[in-house]
Design a protein around this motif. Sequence first.
Motif, PDB file in Angstrom:
ATOM      1  N   GLN A  42       0.874  -1.115  -0.098  1.00  8.09           N
ATOM      2  CA  GLN A  42      -0.155  -0.125  -0.122  1.00  8.09           C
ATOM      3  C   GLN A  42       0.818   1.186  -0.098  1.00  8.09           C
ATOM      4  OE1 GLN A  42      -2.273   0.510   3.603  1.00  8.09           O
ATOM      5  NE2 GLN A  42      -3.304   2.311   2.783  1.00  8.09           N
ATOM      6  N   THR A  45       2.720   1.638  -3.339  1.00  3.60           N
ATOM      7  CA  THR A  45       1.678   2.070  -4.331  1.00  3.60           C
ATOM      8  C   THR A  45       1.475   3.698  -4.188  1.00  3.60           C
ATOM      9  OG1 THR A  45       0.707   0.205  -4.641  1.00  3.60           O
ATOM     10  CG2 THR A  45      -0.624   1.645  -5.369  1.00  3.60           C
ATOM     11  N   GLU A  46       1.150   4.165  -2.988  1.00  2.00           N
ATOM     12  CA  GLU A  46       0.946   5.534  -2.753  1.00  2.00           C
ATOM     13  C   GLU A  46       2.227   6.433  -3.041  1.00  2.00           C
ATOM     14  OE1 GLU A  46      -0.136   5.914   1.434  1.00  2.00           O
ATOM     15  OE2 GLU A  46      -1.942   4.760   1.242  1.00  2.00           O
ATOM     16  N   HIS A  47       3.353   5.939  -2.692  1.00  3.61           N
ATOM     17  CA  HIS A  47       4.647   6.529  -3.018  1.00  3.61           C
ATOM     18  C   HIS A  47       4.835   6.718  -4.507  1.00  3.61           C
ATOM     19  CE1 HIS A  47       9.029   7.475  -3.175  1.00  3.61           C
ATOM     20  NE2 HIS A  47       9.064   6.647  -4.094  1.00  3.61           N
ATOM     21  N   SER A  49       2.733   6.721  -6.928  1.00  5.83           N
ATOM     22  CA  SER A  49       1.550   7.456  -7.527  1.00  5.83           C
ATOM     23  C   SER A  49       1.893   8.969  -7.036  1.00  5.83           C
ATOM     24  CB  SER A  49       0.281   7.291  -6.826  1.00  5.83           C
ATOM     25  OG  SER A  49      -0.233   5.995  -7.209  1.00  5.83           O
ATOM     26  N   GLU A  50       2.560   9.282  -6.088  1.00  7.33           N
ATOM     27  CA  GLU A  50       2.862  10.897  -5.913  1.00  7.33           C
ATOM     28  C   GLU A  50       4.101  11.138  -6.444  1.00  7.33           C
ATOM     29  OE1 GLU A  50       3.493  10.789  -1.573  1.00  7.33           O
ATOM     30  OE2 GLU A  50       1.466  10.310  -1.155  1.00  7.33           O
TER      31      GLU A  50
END
Length: 88
Positions: A42, A45-47, A49-50
Amino acid sequence: VASRGLGDVYKRQAPQGTLVDSETGSTHGLSFDSTTASRYQQLLTEHNSELREYCLTHQISYTQTAITENAQPESLALNTITKMGLFV
């Protein structure tokens, strides 16, 4: 393990589940349960995307490539930047 000249990421290869300190060479065992692995996925994935959004916002060429254990980093990098039009 001898360096392949590609920086710290590739200089020290260790058995799966082992973290190698790139400065000291000391090793540390790692273990992940399913909860930790899910949380890591998770956060990764967030990293990513950013990072992608930042690059797009600042008009920076960006690509993300998954590699396998047998991938040759040198040719992967060359093929990727050639496809992006950054190297001819």
